[in-house]
Motif scaffolding. Structure first.
Motif, PDB file in Angstrom:
ATOM      1  N   ASN A 197     109.577  20.019  -8.598  1.00 38.23           N
ATOM      2  CA  ASN A 197     110.078  20.582  -9.849  1.00 38.23           C
ATOM      3  C   ASN A 197     109.185  20.171 -11.027  1.00 38.23           C
ATOM      4  N   LEU A 198     107.883  20.367 -10.839  1.00 33.45           N
ATOM      5  CA  LEU A 198     106.952  20.028 -11.909  1.00 33.45           C
ATOM      6  C   LEU A 198     107.141  20.984 -13.078  1.00 33.45           C
ATOM      7  N   PRO A 199     106.942  20.514 -14.300  1.00 35.21           N
ATOM      8  CA  PRO A 199     107.147  21.355 -15.482  1.00 35.21           C
ATOM      9  C   PRO A 199     106.271  22.604 -15.453  1.00 35.21           C
ATOM     10  N   ALA A 200     106.846  23.705 -15.916  1.00 38.82           N
ATOM     11  CA  ALA A 200     106.082  24.947 -15.992  1.00 38.82           C
ATOM     12  C   ALA A 200     105.056  24.842 -17.111  1.00 38.82           C
ATOM     13  N   GLY A 201     103.938  25.542 -16.925  1.00 37.11           N
ATOM     14  CA  GLY A 201     102.904  25.515 -17.947  1.00 37.11           C
ATOM     15  C   GLY A 201     103.240  26.425 -19.108  1.00 37.11           C
ATOM     16  N   GLY A 202     102.421  26.385 -20.135  1.00 37.44           N
ATOM     17  CA  GLY A 202     102.613  27.242 -21.301  1.00 37.44           C
ATOM     18  C   GLY A 202     102.057  28.630 -21.052  1.00 37.44           C
ATOM     19  N   PRO A 203     101.989  29.435 -22.094  1.00 41.87           N
ATOM     20  CA  PRO A 203     101.435  30.791 -21.943  1.00 41.87           C
ATOM     21  C   PRO A 203      99.942  30.754 -21.657  1.00 41.87           C
ATOM     22  N   ARG A 204      99.458  31.820 -21.060  1.00 43.91           N
ATOM     23  CA  ARG A 204      98.015  31.903 -20.796  1.00 43.91           C
ATOM     24  C   ARG A 204      97.247  31.863 -22.118  1.00 43.91           C
ATOM     25  N   PRO A 205      96.161  31.138 -22.150  1.00 44.50           N
ATOM     26  CA  PRO A 205      95.420  31.038 -23.406  1.00 44.50           C
ATOM     27  C   PRO A 205      94.676  32.334 -23.723  1.00 44.50           C
ATOM     28  N   THR A 206      94.535  32.605 -24.986  1.00 43.35           N
ATOM     29  CA  THR A 206      93.733  33.747 -25.408  1.00 43.35           C
ATOM     30  C   THR A 206      92.251  33.359 -25.392  1.00 43.35           C
ATOM     31  N   LEU A 207      91.406  34.356 -25.457  1.00 43.41           N
ATOM     32  CA  LEU A 207      89.970  34.071 -25.499  1.00 43.41           C
ATOM     33  C   LEU A 207      89.606  33.255 -26.736  1.00 43.41           C
ATOM     34  N   CYS A 208      90.316  33.499 -27.825  1.00 43.37           N
ATOM     35  CA  CYS A 208      90.050  32.740 -29.058  1.00 43.37           C
ATOM     36  C   CYS A 208      90.392  31.265 -28.856  1.00 43.37           C
ATOM     37  N   ALA A 209      91.512  30.997 -28.139  1.00 46.11           N
ATOM     38  CA  ALA A 209      91.915  29.608 -27.889  1.00 46.11           C
ATOM     39  C   ALA A 209      90.910  28.915 -26.975  1.00 46.11           C
ATOM     40  N   VAL A 210      90.433  29.637 -25.956  1.00 45.37           N
ATOM     41  CA  VAL A 210      89.434  29.064 -25.050  1.00 45.37           C
ATOM     42  C   VAL A 210      88.145  28.759 -25.811  1.00 45.37           C
ATOM     43  N   TRP A 211      87.747  29.671 -26.669  1.00 43.30           N
ATOM     44  CA  TRP A 211      86.514  29.472 -27.443  1.00 43.30           C
ATOM     45  C   TRP A 211      86.637  28.283 -28.391  1.00 43.30           C
ATOM     46  N   ALA A 212      87.818  28.148 -29.021  1.00 42.63           N
ATOM     47  CA  ALA A 212      88.034  27.023 -29.934  1.00 42.63           C
ATOM     48  C   ALA A 212      87.987  25.692 -29.181  1.00 42.63           C
ATOM     49  N   ALA A 213      88.607  25.654 -27.993  1.00 48.16           N
ATOM     50  CA  ALA A 213      88.595  24.419 -27.188  1.00 48.16           C
ATOM     51  C   ALA A 213      87.185  24.123 -26.688  1.00 48.16           C
ATOM     52  N   PHE A 214      86.459  25.175 -26.342  1.00 49.72           N
ATOM     53  CA  PHE A 214      85.091  24.980 -25.872  1.00 49.72           C
ATOM     54  C   PHE A 214      84.211  24.416 -26.985  1.00 49.72           C
ATOM     55  N   ARG A 215      84.377  24.926 -28.191  1.00 52.67           N
ATOM     56  CA  ARG A 215      83.582  24.416 -29.316  1.00 52.67           C
ATOM     57  C   ARG A 215      83.862  22.942 -29.574  1.00 52.67           C
ATOM     58  N   GLU A 216      85.153  22.549 -29.439  1.00 54.36           N
ATOM     59  CA  GLU A 216      85.524  21.158 -29.700  1.00 54.36           C
ATOM     60  C   GLU A 216      84.966  20.224 -28.632  1.00 54.36           C
ATOM     61  N   GLY A 217      84.939  20.676 -27.383  1.00 55.20           N
ATOM     62  CA  GLY A 217      84.471  19.822 -26.293  1.00 55.20           C
ATOM     63  C   GLY A 217      83.026  20.051 -25.896  1.00 55.20           C
ATOM     64  N   PHE A 218      82.325  20.942 -26.635  1.00 55.32           N
ATOM     65  CA  PHE A 218      80.977  21.344 -26.227  1.00 55.32           C
ATOM     66  C   PHE A 218      79.995  20.177 -26.210  1.00 55.32           C
ATOM     67  N   LEU A 219      79.998  19.363 -27.258  1.00 57.24           N
ATOM     68  CA  LEU A 219      79.021  18.285 -27.347  1.00 57.24           C
ATOM     69  C   LEU A 219      79.211  17.252 -26.242  1.00 57.24           C
ATOM     70  N   ALA A 220      80.492  16.985 -25.897  1.00 58.75           N
ATOM     71  CA  ALA A 220      80.755  16.046 -24.801  1.00 58.75           C
ATOM     72  C   ALA A 220      80.374  16.670 -23.462  1.00 58.75           C
ATOM     73  N   ALA A 221      80.695  17.954 -23.288  1.00 54.87           N
ATOM     74  CA  ALA A 221      80.392  18.633 -22.023  1.00 54.87           C
ATOM     75  C   ALA A 221      78.893  18.803 -21.824  1.00 54.87           C
ATOM     76  N   LEU A 222      78.137  18.798 -22.926  1.00 54.68           N
ATOM     77  CA  LEU A 222      76.695  18.986 -22.834  1.00 54.68           C
ATOM     78  C   LEU A 222      75.986  17.773 -22.244  1.00 54.68           C
ATOM     79  N   LEU A 223      76.591  16.573 -22.399  1.00 50.80           N
ATOM     80  CA  LEU A 223      75.923  15.354 -21.932  1.00 50.80           C
ATOM     81  C   LEU A 223      75.666  15.349 -20.428  1.00 50.80           C
TER      82      LEU A 223
END
Length: 427
Positions: A197-223
């Motif tokens: 009975n694990l908690p259900a996830g939230g709504p599917r992210p929009t492309l804008c939300a994915v892009w915003a998260a990618f921008r925030e984590g880009f510098l760390a992911a680049l290493l």
């Protein structure tokens, strides 16, 4: 007499709580005394020679880079990116934990660093979302061993240095096994989502939300991309790439994010020194014990014993895996690797295994022992950070352990899968 006294002394010291580095060193010195007084004068030179390897310089630099990224909060962007990508699934935060472990692995290469960081951040967040603390810790422990599998891996540096195997090849060979561990753990989470009975996830992210998260984590992911690209592309050695990683982490954390203080730098340097000191003490002490084992032809005896059981390569591989998993239950993995690699690697060559394939198999088997009681380092890190009992974490861990052992068997018996990326890159 010494052939029996040394192992008795070693396990006796461990049973009484002596740190593993000292237990190895004292047991090794007992063996040297048994070899003869003239060998005593050679012991310090042997200990230094065990550390006098240029690739070992990469370890403290990779550890320092990971500590800087942790302290500056850069890795939080990776967690947010992972949550955006898979957090909408049922049991989404557990899936996010796994994906974040893959991203985090490319920065630190350390299971305990992963466990400590996520134990402080993701485990409390999962509790608030409705997961039990023991299950959240189990998911974190299962994902943490991706760290020393995916490059940059400290174990790969140690194995490659002492066995003369290409570290770049080991790094490349660790990519697919690490991704497979992530995939099968996510499958375990998905299969148990309804039953637990694990908690259900939230709504599917929009492309804008994915892009915003990618921008925030880009510098760390680049290493990690930068580290792997420079090593596998032949532009830098692992040691050079590690020092560049430190410079990158300092620039991003101190100049771009402005989250590093002089006090932070002092603390990360102290912590890096402590972690490196423990590893190097184990390496130096294990050099003495390895010298005693070689003098008494222990590796040859173990090889003869295994070959006397069967000459079939598949059975020999199974015996090696069984030995590593059993010893990993009661012994630090760095010490196990340094002591057993010179024993088992020649045996794998004798049965026709590729040195890089054998190295990844040995490393992955030892990584699994990081989350198995009674001495699994990740279990104790999570227990100390979260307050959860080791027994509670272990109960929830067994499905993940069995799944990861299944991946270990696939890696061990399917060499083409392990060597696909190294061959692709010409390593």
């Amino acid at each position: 007499m010494g052939i029996y006294l040394v192992p008795i002394a070693f396990f006796g010291f461990l049973a009484f709580g002596m740190p593993v580095g000292f237990a190895i060193g004292v047991a090794g010195m007992i063996g040297i005394i048994d070899m003869g007084p003239r060998f005593m004068t050679m012991a310090p030179d042997r200990m230094f020679a065990g550390l006098d390897l240029f690739p070992f310089l990469a370890m403290p630099f990779f550890i320092l880079a990971g500590e800087i990224m942790n302290r500056s909060g850069i890795t939080q962007g990776l967690v947010k990116l992972a949550d955006t990508l898979v957090g909408w699934l049922r049991g989404g935060m557990a899936h996010s934990n796994m994906v974040a472990s893959v991203m985090f692995a490319g920065i630190t290469g350390s299971a305990t660093a992963d466990a400590a960081a996520f134990g402080n951040t993701l485990v409390p967040a999962m509790q608030k979302a409705g997961y039990s603390r023991s299950y959240a810790c189990a998911v974190t422990a299962a994902g943490s061993i991706i760290g020393p599998t995916i490059p940059p891996s400290t174990l790969a540096i140690i194995y490659g240095s002492i066995m003369g195997v290409s570290i770049a090849g080991l790094f490349a060979a660790g990519i697919l096994p690490g991704l497979l561990i992530c995939g099968i753990c996510m499958l375990v989470i998905a299969l148990n989502a309804k039953r637990k009975n694990l908690p259900a996830g939230g709504p599917r992210p929009t492309l804008c939300a994915v892009w915003a998260a990618f921008r925030e984590g880009f510098l760390a992911a680049l290493l990690p991309v930068f580290i792997l690209g420079s090593i596998l592309g032949g532009f830098a050695t692992p040691t050079e790439a590690a020092s560049i990683a430190v410079a990158y982490a300092l620039f991003v954390g101190g100049v771009i994010y402005r989250k590093l203080t002089w006090q932070d730098l002092y603390e990360v340097c102290v912590r890096t020194t402590r972690i490196t000191g423990v590893i190097f003490l184990i390496i130096a002490s294990a050099t003495i014990l390895g010298w005693w084992m070689t003098f008494n032809q222990v590796p040859q005896a173990i090889a003869r014993a295994m070959l006397s059981i069967s000459q079939e390569p598949a059975i020999i591989v199974g015996l090696i895996l069984m030995l590593l998993l059993l010893i990993g239950l009661v012994m630090d993995i760095n010490a196990t690797l340094i002591i057993l690699a010179p024993v088992l690697a020649p045996l794998t060559v004798q049965i026709g295994m590729d040195p890089v394939h054998a190295g990844i198999m040995i490393i992955l088997a030892l990584n699994i022992s990081l989350m198995t009681p009674p001495v699994g380092a990740c279990l104790f890190v999570l227990a100390s950070v979260t307050g959860e009992k080791v027994e509670g974490i272990t109960r929830e861990l067994w499905p993940f352990i069995l799944a990861e052992v299944a991946i270990l068997l696939v890696i061990a018996y399917w060499s083409d899968l392990t060597l696909f990326i190294p061959r692709l890159l010409g390593l």
